[in-house]
Design a protein around this motif. Structure first.
Motif, PDB file in Angstrom:
ATOM      1  N   GLY A 136       0.654  -1.350  -0.004  1.00 29.30           N
ATOM      2  CA  GLY A 136       0.064  -0.064  -0.109  1.00 29.30           C
ATOM      3  C   GLY A 136       0.872   1.355   0.039  1.00 29.30           C
ATOM      4  N   GLU A 137       1.769   1.073   0.616  1.00 30.66           N
ATOM      5  CA  GLU A 137       2.835   2.296   0.931  1.00 30.66           C
ATOM      6  C   GLU A 137       3.620   2.749  -0.483  1.00 30.66           C
ATOM      7  OE1 GLU A 137       5.562   1.596   3.979  1.00 30.66           O
ATOM      8  OE2 GLU A 137       4.006   2.155   5.680  1.00 30.66           O
ATOM      9  N   ARG A 138       3.743   1.855  -1.446  1.00 31.21           N
ATOM     10  CA  ARG A 138       4.326   1.916  -2.683  1.00 31.21           C
ATOM     11  C   ARG A 138       3.540   2.197  -3.579  1.00 31.21           C
ATOM     12  NH1 ARG A 138       7.700  -1.009   0.174  1.00 31.21           N
ATOM     13  NH2 ARG A 138       9.745  -1.124  -0.109  1.00 31.21           N
ATOM     14  N   LEU A 139       2.236   2.053  -3.334  1.00 31.20           N
ATOM     15  CA  LEU A 139       1.032   2.406  -4.423  1.00 31.20           C
ATOM     16  C   LEU A 139       0.361   3.771  -3.904  1.00 31.20           C
ATOM     17  CD1 LEU A 139      -0.768  -0.861  -4.664  1.00 31.20           C
ATOM     18  CD2 LEU A 139       0.705   0.155  -6.545  1.00 31.20           C
ATOM     19  N   GLY A 140       1.101   4.367  -2.952  1.00 35.70           N
ATOM     20  CA  GLY A 140       0.654   5.952  -2.614  1.00 35.70           C
ATOM     21  C   GLY A 140      -0.738   6.021  -1.809  1.00 35.70           C
ATOM     22  N   LEU A 141      -1.263   4.726  -1.004  1.00 36.53           N
ATOM     23  CA  LEU A 141      -2.417   5.031  -0.326  1.00 36.53           C
ATOM     24  C   LEU A 141      -2.138   5.843   0.656  1.00 36.53           C
ATOM     25  CD1 LEU A 141      -3.025   2.314  -1.795  1.00 36.53           C
ATOM     26  CD2 LEU A 141      -3.821   1.392   0.171  1.00 36.53           C
ATOM     27  N   ARG A 192       7.824 -16.585  -5.758  1.00 35.23           N
ATOM     28  CA  ARG A 192       7.979 -15.413  -6.393  1.00 35.23           C
ATOM     29  C   ARG A 192       7.281 -15.827  -7.706  1.00 35.23           C
ATOM     30  NH1 ARG A 192      11.148 -12.852 -10.104  1.00 35.23           N
ATOM     31  NH2 ARG A 192      11.483 -10.741  -9.726  1.00 35.23           N
ATOM     32  N   ARG A 193       7.747 -17.077  -8.465  1.00 37.34           N
ATOM     33  CA  ARG A 193       7.389 -17.277  -9.757  1.00 37.34           C
ATOM     34  C   ARG A 193       5.933 -17.493  -9.685  1.00 37.34           C
ATOM     35  NH1 ARG A 193      10.888 -20.811 -10.239  1.00 37.34           N
ATOM     36  NH2 ARG A 193       9.725 -22.871  -9.543  1.00 37.34           N
ATOM     37  N   PHE A 194       5.292 -17.853  -8.595  1.00 41.08           N
ATOM     38  CA  PHE A 194       3.621 -17.892  -8.534  1.00 41.08           C
ATOM     39  C   PHE A 194       3.084 -16.634  -8.849  1.00 41.08           C
ATOM     40  CE2 PHE A 194      -0.364 -18.291  -6.723  1.00 41.08           C
ATOM     41  CZ  PHE A 194      -0.902 -19.563  -7.121  1.00 41.08           C
ATOM     42  N   LEU A 195       3.741 -15.902  -8.110  1.00 38.68           N
ATOM     43  CA  LEU A 195       3.326 -14.384  -8.261  1.00 38.68           C
ATOM     44  C   LEU A 195       3.234 -13.982  -9.746  1.00 38.68           C
ATOM     45  CD1 LEU A 195       4.418 -12.332  -5.133  1.00 38.68           C
ATOM     46  CD2 LEU A 195       1.966 -12.897  -5.569  1.00 38.68           C
ATOM     47  N   VAL A 196       4.434 -13.985 -10.169  1.00 36.30           N
ATOM     48  CA  VAL A 196       4.739 -13.457 -11.516  1.00 36.30           C
ATOM     49  C   VAL A 196       3.848 -14.272 -12.441  1.00 36.30           C
ATOM     50  CG1 VAL A 196       6.433 -13.504 -13.474  1.00 36.30           C
ATOM     51  CG2 VAL A 196       7.000 -12.826 -11.181  1.00 36.30           C
ATOM     52  N   GLU A 197       3.629 -15.454 -12.504  1.00 37.25           N
ATOM     53  CA  GLU A 197       2.574 -16.136 -13.125  1.00 37.25           C
ATOM     54  C   GLU A 197       1.019 -15.830 -13.195  1.00 37.25           C
ATOM     55  OE1 GLU A 197       3.477 -20.238 -12.539  1.00 37.25           O
ATOM     56  OE2 GLU A 197       5.332 -20.221 -13.443  1.00 37.25           O
ATOM     57  N   HIS A 236      13.760  -9.452   0.664  1.00 39.53           N
ATOM     58  CA  HIS A 236      13.452 -11.077   0.936  1.00 39.53           C
ATOM     59  C   HIS A 236      14.460 -11.688   1.558  1.00 39.53           C
ATOM     60  CE1 HIS A 236      16.925 -10.908  -2.284  1.00 39.53           C
ATOM     61  NE2 HIS A 236      17.115 -12.231  -1.873  1.00 39.53           N
ATOM     62  N   GLU A 237      15.559 -11.280   2.122  1.00 38.33           N
ATOM     63  CA  GLU A 237      16.555 -11.977   2.713  1.00 38.33           C
ATOM     64  C   GLU A 237      15.983 -11.939   4.260  1.00 38.33           C
ATOM     65  OE1 GLU A 237      19.361 -13.242   2.345  1.00 38.33           O
ATOM     66  OE2 GLU A 237      19.197 -12.779   0.017  1.00 38.33           O
ATOM     67  N   ALA A 238      15.051 -10.895   4.603  1.00 35.88           N
ATOM     68  CA  ALA A 238      14.685 -10.856   6.091  1.00 35.88           C
ATOM     69  C   ALA A 238      13.270 -11.707   5.914  1.00 35.88           C
ATOM     70  CB  ALA A 238      14.302  -9.313   6.495  1.00 35.88           C
ATOM     71  N   LEU A 239      12.828 -12.180   4.875  1.00 34.69           N
ATOM     72  CA  LEU A 239      11.655 -12.870   4.926  1.00 34.69           C
ATOM     73  C   LEU A 239      11.861 -14.387   5.583  1.00 34.69           C
ATOM     74  CD1 LEU A 239      10.031 -12.077   1.277  1.00 34.69           C
ATOM     75  CD2 LEU A 239       9.326 -11.207   3.587  1.00 34.69           C
ATOM     76  N   PRO A 240      10.576 -14.728   6.285  1.00 34.80           N
ATOM     77  CA  PRO A 240      10.656 -16.125   6.610  1.00 34.80           C
ATOM     78  C   PRO A 240      11.069 -17.307   5.482  1.00 34.80           C
ATOM     79  CG  PRO A 240       8.729 -15.094   7.336  1.00 34.80           C
ATOM     80  CD  PRO A 240       9.414 -14.208   6.265  1.00 34.80           C
ATOM     81  N   ARG A 241      12.050 -18.021   6.016  1.00 35.28           N
ATOM     82  CA  ARG A 241      12.451 -19.105   4.976  1.00 35.28           C
ATOM     83  C   ARG A 241      11.438 -20.034   4.689  1.00 35.28           C
ATOM     84  NH1 ARG A 241      16.542 -17.273   1.794  1.00 35.28           N
ATOM     85  NH2 ARG A 241      18.062 -16.239   3.225  1.00 35.28           N
ATOM     86  N   PHE A 260       4.634  -5.621  -5.064  1.00 35.18           N
ATOM     87  CA  PHE A 260       5.034  -6.446  -4.210  1.00 35.18           C
ATOM     88  C   PHE A 260       6.445  -7.020  -4.619  1.00 35.18           C
ATOM     89  CE2 PHE A 260       3.029 -10.304  -1.776  1.00 35.18           C
ATOM     90  CZ  PHE A 260       3.886 -10.359  -0.644  1.00 35.18           C
ATOM     91  N   LEU A 261       6.648  -7.223  -6.031  1.00 33.77           N
ATOM     92  CA  LEU A 261       7.926  -7.770  -6.262  1.00 33.77           C
ATOM     93  C   LEU A 261       9.016  -6.675  -6.065  1.00 33.77           C
ATOM     94  CD1 LEU A 261       7.033  -9.294  -9.758  1.00 33.77           C
ATOM     95  CD2 LEU A 261       7.604 -10.680  -7.669  1.00 33.77           C
ATOM     96  N   ALA A 262       8.939  -5.408  -6.097  1.00 31.41           N
ATOM     97  CA  ALA A 262       9.757  -4.361  -5.667  1.00 31.41           C
ATOM     98  C   ALA A 262      10.064  -4.564  -4.173  1.00 31.41           C
ATOM     99  CB  ALA A 262       9.079  -3.034  -5.844  1.00 31.41           C
ATOM    100  N   TYR A 263       8.978  -4.769  -3.448  1.00 32.43           N
ATOM    101  CA  TYR A 263       9.285  -4.800  -1.927  1.00 32.43           C
ATOM    102  C   TYR A 263      10.103  -5.978  -1.762  1.00 32.43           C
ATOM    103  CZ  TYR A 263       8.155  -6.477   2.838  1.00 32.43           C
ATOM    104  OH  TYR A 263       8.062  -6.922   4.195  1.00 32.43           O
TER     105      TYR A 263
END
Length: 722
Positions: free
Chosen positions: A564-569, A687-692, A714-719, A706-709
């Motif tokens: 939402g922040e990246r989309l300027g809400l 990530r590939r699922f999102l892109v598809e 992604h290094e901090a995301l849960p594995r 979302f991909l930009a975020y």
């Protein structure tokens, strides 16, 4: 004050530039006409006119004008026998006719109370005459080179004398000269004394007029006792005749031609049709009143006014003390200044009050001018004061309108600025942005170079996360705008230099606005903290139904907020998005736990039951007014961009943006965490699922944000597990 003074000056300039004295003359005429009726009682009348009128001319034997001078001898004898105090001739006898002159001279000597008129002229000319003017008029000479003679504007340079036999036989010779106003040709002033400068001489000699001689005779005052002060008055005994610097008095007309003094016809008088008592002790003036005669004057009462009647009016004015006193010009100037200043005091009033005041001031000037003339015989200026009031009214109205326009512009500017401040406050995402919006708005509204909030109320400071600020020192409070709530000072605004035209009322209103905005902000932060705490508790309850979704709502909120922040809400939209993320699975609380935790594939009936939870959550949240917007996000977080989602099958822009964001965030967290029916996907697989799914299951813009975020964090995301 300055408007009144300026208006008085402008009025005087206009009065002189446009020669408005003719308007002043017209105002005097109007006052005389208003008072039109003859104020004299019969017992007060001391002067009458024997009129050589059309009736007389029609009854004379030869019907010829002028009459033979022997004819006037009859009138002299009749009036002498009737007991008239004196008789004056407002007729010209310059041409000599010895036989006729001898008969009239004999009658004059026998009567001993007859005055003859002499005509002076302001231009040099040669009149035939048997003797020098000094010899003829010595008896009428009042003064030589009197004080103030240098200021005399009306000086005579020639005179038409009478035959010597008549001049020697009369009791006295007086001026019958009349000089109408140059501005409009009206006869308003009469030279009671005439200033004469003999040819080749520079000395000014003052001669008495015929009315003055006859009035002095009636009062028993010798000519030598008459005191003349040019520009002030002539004193005859206890009578005081106001005159100007040229020796002229303002004639107080008693009415129109036929409605003022008595006008017995010459033919009726000489034929003894009047009783002797009618003339006893009266001043009688003989003159021409013929229609179209040479001695017809323009007066306030019309253009057919006999000059002899004007002369008789002057005599009566002197006797009854009704000569008009002309107020000095400085009085008119002061009256104009007073009226203009009074008008200037209405600057703070409404336009309606201003024109009513101008009307009342004008009415007061007119009424006072009329009453003073009527009762006190005082002529005060009206045109200059009325003009000053009008100019002041225009000036005050224009000034008031201009100030009102500027004030409206300032208020409108302040309102616009406050509206922008209110908008900025509404979009503030945190207390820091709220305070920044207020500080910027205060500077714009009040025209201050800088504004800085200082809050020393502990509760408000804690809720808004503000640094501690002690109250300002007493010596420095002048540069501070205190903020009060319910009688208590909670802080202040440290202001830079204020605009010179800052309205105190506006400053006070801004202070109240800022204090209320801060209080509302503090209350909002407090309620938001409470609401968020309650929502988090509810989210924990939701997740307790599913052993595999612990922390799911909090993670979805994190992802959704980032998108939402990246989309300027806006701040409000982000807040609703966070609540939607925490509550998006609230509908599952009414579903069976065995179904939610089933390790294998769900049956069609079980799937249909699970797919009910978005609509159930939407209906449940709609009951709370504050969660109306959130309910729509919860109800659409399983819709798809291509329309293949549930529960309503919405597609594209039909789905609220918050719902599209939640859909992507929810799916991402589901893909990257273990579920009963599968293990978590790896980061790249998810990530590939999102892109598809971009453009089919998900909104392309949402996926891109979302991909930009993800690329950043992604290094901090849960594995992925397993």
């Amino acid at each position: 004050m300055w408007i009144g003074c300026l208006a008085a000056v402008i009025a005087s300039l206009l009065y002189g530039i446009f020669r408005l004295e003719r308007w002043e003359f017209a105002s005097l005429d109007a006052r005389l006409l208003w008072r039109q009726e003859n104020r004299l009682r019969d017992s007060d009348i001391q002067t009458l006119v024997v009129a050589i009128d059309d009736k007389t001319l029609g009854m004379m034997p030869n019907r010829r004008w002028p009459f033979p001078r022997s004819e006037y001898a009859r009138l002299v004898k009749v009036l002498k026998d009737a007991g008239a105090r004196c008789l004056g001739f407002d007729l010209r006898f310059e041409d000599s006719d010895p036989p006729e002159d001898q008969q009239l001279a004999a009658a004059l000597r026998a009567a001993g109370n007859v005055y003859l008129g002499v005509r002076f002229d302001p231009q040099s000319s040669i009149f035939p005459g048997p003797m020098e003017i000094g010899d003829a008029l010595d008896a009428s000479l009042i003064a030589t080179d009197p004080e103030g003679s240098a200021r005399i504007k009306l000086k005579m340079e020639s005179a038409a004398l009478l035959p010597e036999v008549l001049a020697r036989s009369a009791r006295g010779l007086g001026s019958i000269t009349v000089v109408p106003e140059l501005a409009d040709g009206m006869l308003r002033r009469f030279p009671v004394v005439v200033a004469y400068v003999p040819p080749g001489d520079t000395r000014v000699r003052l001669y008495a007029s015929l009315p003055l001689l006859m009035a002095a005779d009636h009062l028993g005052v010798p000519l030598s006792e008459i005191k003349v002060r040019l520009g002030d008055a002539i004193e005859i005994g206890d009578r005081r005749i106001p005159i100007n610097e040229s020796g002229e008095m303002v004639i107080n007309y008693y009415g129109p031609f036929r409605g003022s003094l008595p006008l017995p016809s010459y033919i009726d008088v000489v034929e003894s049709k009047y009783e002797p008592r009618y003339f006893r002790d009266k001043i009688v003036i003989l003159g021409n009143t013929l229609s179209g005669g040479f001695d017809i004057q323009h007066t306030p009462f019309g253009g057919q006014y006999p000059g002899v009647l004007a002369q008789a009016t002057v005599v009566q004015n002197i006797l009854d003390g009704s000569a008009i006193r002309e107020a000095r010009p400085v009085f008119g100037w002061l009256l104009a200044l007073a009226g203009a200043l009074a008008m200037g005091l209405t600057r703070a009033l409404s336009f309606r009050s201003q024109w009513i005041t101008a009307l009342l001031l004008g009415l007061a000037i007119v009424v006072s001018g009329a009453l003073l003339l009527y009762y006190q015989f005082l002529w005060i200026e009206m045109v200059r004061p009325l003009l000053a009031v009008f100019v002041a009214f225009v000036g005050v109205s224009v000034s008031t309108f201009r100030e009102a326009s500027l004030a409206r512009a300032r208020v409108q500017g302040a309102v616009d600025a406050l509206a922008e401040v209110a908008g900025a406050i509404a979009h503030a995402r945190n207390p820091a942005e709220l305070c920044q919006a207020l500080e910027t708005g205060i500077g714009r509204v009040l025209g201050a170079e800088s504004a800085e909030l200082r809050i020393h109320d502990a509760w408000m400071r804690e809720r808004l996360s503000l640094a501690e600020a002690p109250p300002p020192a007493p010596a420095s409070r002048e540069g501070h705008l205190p903020l009060h709530l319910r009688g208590k000072e909670v802080g202040y605004v440290s202001l830079g230099p204020l605009s010179a035209d800052a309205d105190p009322a506006l400053v006070s209103a801004v202070a109240n606005f800022v204090a209320l905005a801060l209080e509302n902000g503090a209350f909002f932060e407090e309620s938001r903290d409470h609401f968020l705490s309650l929502t988090l508790t509810l989210a924990d309850i939701i997740e307790s139904n599913d052993q595999y979704t612990a922390g799911h709502c909090a993670r979805v909120m994190e992802y959704a907020s980032a998108i939402g922040e990246r989309l300027g809400l806006s701040a409000l939209e982000l807040e609703e998005l966070r609540y939607g993320a925490l509550l998006h699975d609230v509908g599952k609380t009414v579903l069976d736990k065995p179904v939610l935790n089933k390790p294998g594939a769900l049956s069609p009936e079980e799937m249909a039951e699970v797919r009910r939870h978005p609509e159930l959550g939407r209906q449940w949240l709609q009951r709370e007014k504050r969660l109306q917007g959130v309910s729509e996000l919860v109800g659409t977080h399983h819709e798809r961009w291509d329309g293949a989602g549930y529960p309503r099958g919405l597609a594209g822009e039909e789905i609220p943006l918050g719902g599209r964001i939640l859909a992507a965030a929810d799916v991402w967290d589901a893909l990257t965490t273990d579920r009963p029916y599968r293990r978590a996907l790896t980061f790249e697989e998810a990530r590939r699922f999102l892109v598809e799914g971009r453009g089919t299951q998900f909104d392309p813009r949402v996926v891109d944000a979302f991909l930009a975020y993800l690329a950043e964090t992604h290094e901090a995301l849960p594995r992925a597990q397993g």
